[in-house]
Design a protein around this motif. Structure first.
Motif, PDB file in Angstrom:
ATOM      1  N   VAL A 277       1.097  -1.284  -0.037  1.00  0.00           N
ATOM      2  CA  VAL A 277       0.657  -0.369  -0.099  1.00  0.00           C
ATOM      3  C   VAL A 277       0.807   1.350   0.304  1.00  0.00           C
ATOM      4  O   VAL A 277       0.844   2.087  -0.840  1.00  0.00           O
ATOM      5  N   VAL A 278       1.844   0.866   0.801  1.00  0.00           N
ATOM      6  CA  VAL A 278       3.127   2.309   1.081  1.00  0.00           C
ATOM      7  C   VAL A 278       3.435   2.566  -0.099  1.00  0.00           C
ATOM      8  O   VAL A 278       3.836   4.401  -0.522  1.00  0.00           O
ATOM      9  N   LEU A 279       4.153   1.645  -0.851  1.00  0.00           N
ATOM     10  CA  LEU A 279       5.014   1.312  -1.814  1.00  0.00           C
ATOM     11  C   LEU A 279       3.976   1.608  -3.325  1.00  0.00           C
ATOM     12  O   LEU A 279       4.045   3.087  -4.204  1.00  0.00           O
ATOM     13  N   SER A 280       2.920   1.829  -2.933  1.00  0.00           N
ATOM     14  CA  SER A 280       1.940   2.258  -4.706  1.00  0.00           C
ATOM     15  C   SER A 280       1.935   4.189  -3.900  1.00  0.00           C
ATOM     16  O   SER A 280       1.759   3.983  -5.311  1.00  0.00           O
ATOM     17  N   LEU A 281       1.028   4.555  -3.401  1.00  0.00           N
ATOM     18  CA  LEU A 281       0.291   5.797  -3.058  1.00  0.00           C
ATOM     19  C   LEU A 281       2.245   6.102  -2.658  1.00  0.00           C
ATOM     20  O   LEU A 281       1.284   7.170  -3.780  1.00  0.00           O
ATOM     21  N   LEU A 282       3.493   6.484  -3.131  1.00  0.00           N
ATOM     22  CA  LEU A 282       4.253   6.783  -3.322  1.00  0.00           C
ATOM     23  C   LEU A 282       4.993   6.976  -4.591  1.00  0.00           C
ATOM     24  O   LEU A 282       4.769   7.831  -4.900  1.00  0.00           O
ATOM     25  N   LYS A 283       4.452   5.791  -5.185  1.00  0.00           N
ATOM     26  CA  LYS A 283       4.372   5.790  -6.471  1.00  0.00           C
ATOM     27  C   LYS A 283       3.233   6.687  -7.143  1.00  0.00           C
ATOM     28  O   LYS A 283       4.107   7.255  -7.890  1.00  0.00           O
ATOM     29  N   THR A 284       1.706   7.044  -6.769  1.00  0.00           N
ATOM     30  CA  THR A 284       1.245   7.563  -7.852  1.00  0.00           C
ATOM     31  C   THR A 284       0.265   8.314  -6.869  1.00  0.00           C
ATOM     32  O   THR A 284      -0.674   9.335  -7.382  1.00  0.00           O
ATOM     33  N   ARG A 285       1.477   9.445  -6.239  1.00  0.00           N
ATOM     34  CA  ARG A 285       1.463  10.606  -4.921  1.00  0.00           C
ATOM     35  C   ARG A 285       1.119  11.513  -5.881  1.00  0.00           C
ATOM     36  O   ARG A 285       0.192  12.462  -6.046  1.00  0.00           O
ATOM     37  N   ASN A 286       1.381  11.679  -7.745  1.00  0.00           N
ATOM     38  CA  ASN A 286       1.213  12.675  -8.895  1.00  0.00           C
ATOM     39  C   ASN A 286      -0.132  12.720  -9.127  1.00  0.00           C
ATOM     40  O   ASN A 286      -0.612  13.734  -9.548  1.00  0.00           O
ATOM     41  N   ASP A 287      -1.110  11.543  -9.099  1.00  0.00           N
ATOM     42  CA  ASP A 287      -2.221  11.250  -9.768  1.00  0.00           C
ATOM     43  C   ASP A 287      -3.407  11.378  -8.472  1.00  0.00           C
ATOM     44  O   ASP A 287      -4.314  10.820  -8.512  1.00  0.00           O
ATOM     45  N   ALA A 288      -2.948  11.865  -7.164  1.00  0.00           N
ATOM     46  CA  ALA A 288      -3.896  11.985  -6.628  1.00  0.00           C
ATOM     47  C   ALA A 288      -5.064  12.948  -6.647  1.00  0.00           C
ATOM     48  O   ALA A 288      -6.181  12.803  -6.073  1.00  0.00           O
ATOM     49  N   THR A 289      -4.686  14.049  -7.297  1.00  0.00           N
ATOM     50  CA  THR A 289      -5.228  14.873  -7.895  1.00  0.00           C
ATOM     51  C   THR A 289      -6.399  14.706  -9.308  1.00  0.00           C
ATOM     52  O   THR A 289      -7.236  15.859  -9.086  1.00  0.00           O
ATOM     53  N   ALA A 290      -6.132  13.341  -9.433  1.00  0.00           N
ATOM     54  CA  ALA A 290      -6.483  13.158 -10.457  1.00  0.00           C
ATOM     55  C   ALA A 290      -8.102  12.732  -9.870  1.00  0.00           C
ATOM     56  O   ALA A 290      -8.197  12.104  -9.263  1.00  0.00           O
ATOM     57  N   GLY A 291      -9.135  13.006 -10.811  1.00  0.00           N
ATOM     58  CA  GLY A 291     -10.912  12.310 -10.956  1.00  0.00           C
ATOM     59  C   GLY A 291     -11.796  14.025 -10.680  1.00  0.00           C
ATOM     60  O   GLY A 291     -11.263  15.103 -11.559  1.00  0.00           O
ATOM     61  N   GLY A 292     -12.773  13.620 -11.016  1.00  0.00           N
ATOM     62  CA  GLY A 292     -13.964  14.399 -10.732  1.00  0.00           C
ATOM     63  C   GLY A 292     -14.169  14.862  -9.711  1.00  0.00           C
ATOM     64  O   GLY A 292     -13.452  15.652  -8.893  1.00  0.00           O
ATOM     65  N   GLN A 293     -15.477  14.979  -9.072  1.00  0.00           N
ATOM     66  CA  GLN A 293     -16.157  16.240  -8.508  1.00  0.00           C
ATOM     67  C   GLN A 293     -15.611  15.109  -7.044  1.00  0.00           C
ATOM     68  O   GLN A 293     -15.430  13.994  -7.119  1.00  0.00           O
ATOM     69  N   PRO A 294     -15.789  16.461  -5.887  1.00  0.00           N
ATOM     70  CA  PRO A 294     -15.061  15.528  -4.510  1.00  0.00           C
ATOM     71  C   PRO A 294     -16.082  14.783  -3.912  1.00  0.00           C
ATOM     72  O   PRO A 294     -16.539  15.143  -3.759  1.00  0.00           O
TER      73      PRO A 294
END
Length: 363
Positions: A314-331
């Motif tokens: 989980v930790v490695l995944s979140l670090l790998k994709t931290r730049n994708d955290a803001t991707a998506g639609g409505q809050p």
């Protein structure tokens, strides 16, 4: 000792009946609270509420494990916690499948909780049957455990080496095709109903139709049955106590279903979780053979290794994709994790549900 006390002290699958009764009361109470109080009205569940619900279910599971420690000892409690953790982890893939099913049938988000809730009732029954059969096999044929171990090793290696996850072909699913051949099915969602009575064109009498919610429920139950083929042997590799196996399974599934609305928007970030799960399966499979050839692996060590592998993934995944955290639609909604798998557009939008019986097709 009264007759009631004698009955409650009677062993059921190796555990006193009163312990089973306490478990049943807790689960029924949680389900009544969920549907009868918290979600009496159909509404969309936001990510924050999903996380709060999961926290509640998770806390109850942890407290139940503490009670198991008090009643049955540390060994049983550690086995419960290990099974609880393994089942939650192995069932995460099921979240993606559920999201795909909801997307395929265009089920509005405000009705998805209803499908998941009633799906839990099916899981409670199906897991009881599978675990009962598994316990009988292990008790009468000890060598079955080695088959479980070999299966887990094979599954873990295959999962680790696979480059892409195969996508279920829902349109050609044999169970779905069977239901459509033997039941009248409407293409449109009719509120939160699984069945409706409508008058088709040219008829004077209203007929009973299944809605897409019912079809989604059937496929979700089928998906859980398929995923149980992996998870049930994994739990039996940890402990052969039916009480620990079943209770850890049910508490884990209750929590995961409540977490669905948060996980479905975040699954794209867990890029290394598959490899962590593969290592867990390989570890559990190896543990079976180690136990038979050398000796039993301490329950605390088993829990620690399992937790460390999953946490690392989980930790490695979140670090790998931290730049994708803001991707998506409505809050609170997140991206549609399976939007590109939707085969055809439907006439249903989240704010408007078609109730026109002219759109019905009798398959």
């Amino acid at each position: 000792m009264t007759a009631l006390q004698t009955y409650l002290a009677t062993p059921v699958l190796g555990t006193s009946a009163w312990l089973w009764l306490v478990f049943v009361v807790i689960v029924v109470g949680l389900l009544v609270l969920d549907l009868g109080v918290l979600h009496r009205k159909e509404r969309e569940i936001e990510m924050r509420e999903s996380l709060l619900l999961y926290s509640g279910y998770f806390s109850v599971g942890v407290l139940f494990g503490a009670w198991v420690w008090f009643e049955l000892g540390a060994q049983s409690a550690l086995e419960f916690y290990t099974g609880f953790l393994v089942e939650q982890s192995l069932s995460m893939d099921n979240v993606f499948v559920m999201a795909m099913i909801f997307s395929y049938f265009a089920i509005p988000r405000r009705y998805q909780h209803r499908v998941l809730f009633w799906g839990i009732l099916g899981v409670v029954v199906l897991r009881a049957i599978m675990i009962g059969v598994g316990a009988a096999l292990v008790q009468n044929f000890a060598w079955v455990l080695y088959l479980f171990g070999a299966f887990l090793l094979f599954t873990g290696v295959k999962m680790a080496l696979s480059k892409e996850d195969s996508q279920p072909d829902l349109a050609n699913n044999p169970v779905l095709r069977f239901v459509r051949r033997h039941m009248r099915v409407t293409d449109d969602v009719h509120g939160a109903k699984f069945f409706v009575r409508l008058t088709p064109p040219g008829e004077s009498k209203a007929l009973r139709y299944a809605t897409p919610l019912f079809l989604a429920l059937v496929l979700i139950e089928l998906a859980d049955l398929v995923f149980a083929v992996d998870s049930v042997p994994a739990i039996f590799a940890i402990t052969q106590d039916p009480f620990i196996v079943y209770t850890s399974n049910i508490f884990a599934i209750l929590g995961l279903r409540s977490l669905y609305f948060a996980l479905s928007a975040l699954m794209h970030r867990f890029v290394y979780l598959k490899y962590a799960l593969a290592l867990v399966l390989i570890f559990i499979g190896c543990k079976i053979f180690y136990h038979g050839l050398i000796g039993k692996v301490p329950a605390l060590l088993s829990l620690g290794v399992t937790f460390a592998l999953l946490l690392g993934g989980v930790v490695l995944s979140l670090l790998k994709t931290r730049n994708d955290a803001t991707a998506g639609g409505q809050p609170g909604h997140g991206p549609d994790p399976v939007a590109h798998h939707r085969p055809t557009p439907r006439s249903i939008q989240e704010g408007a549900v078609t109730e026109n019986p002219d759109s019905l097709r009798n398959r």
